[in-house]
Design a protein around this motif. Structure first.
Motif, PDB file in Angstrom:
ATOM      1  N   TYR A 112       0.835  -1.203   0.000  1.00 44.67           N
ATOM      2  CA  TYR A 112       0.000   0.000   0.000  1.00 44.67           C
ATOM      3  C   TYR A 112       0.875   1.260   0.000  1.00 44.67           C
ATOM      4  CZ  TYR A 112      -3.257   3.583   1.508  1.00 44.67           C
ATOM      5  OH  TYR A 112      -3.994   4.722   1.591  1.00 44.67           O
ATOM      6  N   ILE A 113       1.897   1.267   0.817  1.00 43.22           N
ATOM      7  CA  ILE A 113       2.799   2.416   0.879  1.00 43.22           C
ATOM      8  C   ILE A 113       3.521   2.602  -0.450  1.00 43.22           C
ATOM      9  CG2 ILE A 113       4.923   3.258   1.959  1.00 43.22           C
ATOM     10  CD1 ILE A 113       3.850   2.042   4.593  1.00 43.22           C
ATOM     11  N   SER A 114       3.958   1.500  -1.063  1.00 43.23           N
ATOM     12  CA  SER A 114       4.646   1.585  -2.351  1.00 43.23           C
ATOM     13  C   SER A 114       3.733   2.152  -3.434  1.00 43.23           C
ATOM     14  CB  SER A 114       5.135   0.202  -2.783  1.00 43.23           C
ATOM     15  OG  SER A 114       6.055  -0.310  -1.864  1.00 43.23           O
ATOM     16  N   VAL A 115       2.505   1.662  -3.502  1.00 42.72           N
ATOM     17  CA  VAL A 115       1.550   2.153  -4.499  1.00 42.72           C
ATOM     18  C   VAL A 115       1.232   3.624  -4.244  1.00 42.72           C
ATOM     19  CG1 VAL A 115      -0.832   1.929  -5.314  1.00 42.72           C
ATOM     20  CG2 VAL A 115       0.585  -0.103  -5.025  1.00 42.72           C
ATOM     21  N   SER A 116       1.073   3.979  -2.989  1.00 40.05           N
ATOM     22  CA  SER A 116       0.799   5.380  -2.653  1.00 40.05           C
ATOM     23  C   SER A 116       1.963   6.270  -3.058  1.00 40.05           C
ATOM     24  CB  SER A 116       0.538   5.524  -1.151  1.00 40.05           C
ATOM     25  OG  SER A 116      -0.615   4.817  -0.791  1.00 40.05           O
ATOM     26  N   PHE A 117       3.175   5.825  -2.830  1.00 39.45           N
ATOM     27  CA  PHE A 117       4.357   6.598  -3.197  1.00 39.45           C
ATOM     28  C   PHE A 117       4.429   6.809  -4.702  1.00 39.45           C
ATOM     29  CE2 PHE A 117       8.797   6.827  -4.505  1.00 39.45           C
ATOM     30  CZ  PHE A 117       9.197   7.965  -3.819  1.00 39.45           C
ATOM     31  N   VAL A 118       4.186   5.770  -5.473  1.00 38.87           N
ATOM     32  CA  VAL A 118       4.210   5.889  -6.934  1.00 38.87           C
ATOM     33  C   VAL A 118       3.128   6.852  -7.405  1.00 38.87           C
ATOM     34  CG1 VAL A 118       3.811   4.618  -9.080  1.00 38.87           C
ATOM     35  CG2 VAL A 118       5.272   3.634  -7.306  1.00 38.87           C
ATOM     36  N   SER A 119       1.956   6.772  -6.797  1.00 42.87           N
ATOM     37  CA  SER A 119       0.859   7.663  -7.171  1.00 42.87           C
ATOM     38  C   SER A 119       1.215   9.120  -6.887  1.00 42.87           C
ATOM     39  CB  SER A 119      -0.406   7.264  -6.408  1.00 42.87           C
ATOM     40  OG  SER A 119      -1.437   8.180  -6.666  1.00 42.87           O
ATOM     41  N   VAL A 120       1.778   9.372  -5.722  1.00 41.07           N
ATOM     42  CA  VAL A 120       2.159  10.740  -5.364  1.00 41.07           C
ATOM     43  C   VAL A 120       3.288  11.229  -6.266  1.00 41.07           C
ATOM     44  CG1 VAL A 120       3.220  12.132  -3.542  1.00 41.07           C
ATOM     45  CG2 VAL A 120       1.341  10.589  -3.004  1.00 41.07           C
ATOM     46  N   ALA A 121       4.241  10.354  -6.584  1.00 42.16           N
ATOM     47  CA  ALA A 121       5.347  10.739  -7.475  1.00 42.16           C
ATOM     48  C   ALA A 121       4.824  11.090  -8.862  1.00 42.16           C
ATOM     49  CB  ALA A 121       6.365   9.607  -7.553  1.00 42.16           C
ATOM     50  N   GLU A 122       3.837  10.348  -9.350  1.00 43.01           N
ATOM     51  CA  GLU A 122       3.240  10.640 -10.660  1.00 43.01           C
ATOM     52  C   GLU A 122       2.512  11.987 -10.635  1.00 43.01           C
ATOM     53  OE1 GLU A 122      -0.336   9.037 -13.524  1.00 43.01           O
ATOM     54  OE2 GLU A 122       0.544   7.663 -12.072  1.00 43.01           O
ATOM     55  N   LYS A 123       1.777  12.252  -9.567  1.00 42.25           N
ATOM     56  CA  LYS A 123       1.070  13.532  -9.452  1.00 42.25           C
ATOM     57  C   LYS A 123       2.062  14.693  -9.386  1.00 42.25           C
ATOM     58  CE  LYS A 123      -3.044  11.734  -7.158  1.00 42.25           C
ATOM     59  NZ  LYS A 123      -3.812  11.681  -5.905  1.00 42.25           N
ATOM     60  N   LEU A 124       3.159  14.491  -8.671  1.00 45.89           N
ATOM     61  CA  LEU A 124       4.186  15.521  -8.580  1.00 45.89           C
ATOM     62  C   LEU A 124       4.823  15.784  -9.934  1.00 45.89           C
ATOM     63  CD1 LEU A 124       5.909  17.423  -6.871  1.00 45.89           C
ATOM     64  CD2 LEU A 124       7.447  15.492  -6.430  1.00 45.89           C
ATOM     65  N   SER A 125       5.095  14.722 -10.677  1.00 42.16           N
ATOM     66  CA  SER A 125       5.672  14.874 -12.017  1.00 42.16           C
ATOM     67  C   SER A 125       4.717  15.632 -12.931  1.00 42.16           C
ATOM     68  CB  SER A 125       5.984  13.499 -12.588  1.00 42.16           C
ATOM     69  OG  SER A 125       6.456  13.599 -13.902  1.00 42.16           O
ATOM     70  N   ARG A 126       3.435  15.286 -12.876  1.00 42.02           N
ATOM     71  CA  ARG A 126       2.433  15.963 -13.698  1.00 42.02           C
ATOM     72  C   ARG A 126       2.322  17.436 -13.301  1.00 42.02           C
ATOM     73  NH1 ARG A 126      -2.553  13.860 -12.196  1.00 42.02           N
ATOM     74  NH2 ARG A 126      -1.643  11.828 -12.634  1.00 42.02           N
ATOM     75  N   ALA A 127       2.368  17.714 -12.007  1.00 40.42           N
ATOM     76  CA  ALA A 127       2.286  19.098 -11.529  1.00 40.42           C
ATOM     77  C   ALA A 127       3.505  19.898 -11.985  1.00 40.42           C
ATOM     78  CB  ALA A 127       2.174  19.123 -10.010  1.00 40.42           C
ATOM     79  N   ARG A 128       4.676  19.292 -11.985  1.00 43.97           N
ATOM     80  CA  ARG A 128       5.884  19.984 -12.458  1.00 43.97           C
ATOM     81  C   ARG A 128       5.791  20.292 -13.946  1.00 43.97           C
ATOM     82  NH1 ARG A 128      10.430  16.687  -9.013  1.00 43.97           N
ATOM     83  NH2 ARG A 128      10.242  17.968  -7.131  1.00 43.97           N
ATOM     84  N   ARG A 129       5.262  19.338 -14.735  1.00 42.03           N
ATOM     85  CA  ARG A 129       5.077  19.587 -16.174  1.00 42.03           C
ATOM     86  C   ARG A 129       4.096  20.729 -16.396  1.00 42.03           C
ATOM     87  NH1 ARG A 129       4.841  14.034 -16.776  1.00 42.03           N
ATOM     88  NH2 ARG A 129       2.590  14.136 -16.829  1.00 42.03           N
TER      89      ARG A 129
END
Length: 92
Positions: free
Chosen positions: A20-37
């Motif tokens: 669960y923590i791993s999936v949550s981390f990947v999800s947050v990392a993807e959102k952060l990447s999208r926000a940076r773009r």
């Protein structure tokens, strides 16, 4: 026997928690990447808009020049009288 069952349940719970923590981390990392773009795109759009605003402000302060009129007309595909247009038919 109860100790073995409790140990198995605890290990299973820890594995699920780690997943669960791993999936949550990947999800947050993807959102952060999208926000940076999105931020980069908006920053670029802001810079272009500021440049256009500066040009318009300059026109208001100094009046519209012939160079500006020619530049705008060319952006719409117009040409000056007696100008010769050459088309690149080879696409180079």
């Amino acid at each position: 026997m109860k100790k073995l069952v409790f140990g198995f349940i605890l290990k299973t719970a820890l594995v699920f928690a780690a997943l669960y923590i791993s999936v949550s981390f990947v999800s947050v990392a993807e959102k952060l990447s999208r926000a940076r773009r999105d931020y980069a795109e908006l920053t670029e759009a802001l810079a272009a808009q500021r440049q256009e605003n500066d040009e318009l402000r300059d026109m208001v302060e100094n009046g519209i020049t012939d160079d500006y009129i020619i530049k705008k007309a060319r952006s719409y595909g117009y040409v000056l009288p007696d100008e010769t247009i050459y088309a690149d038919i080879f696409g180079k």
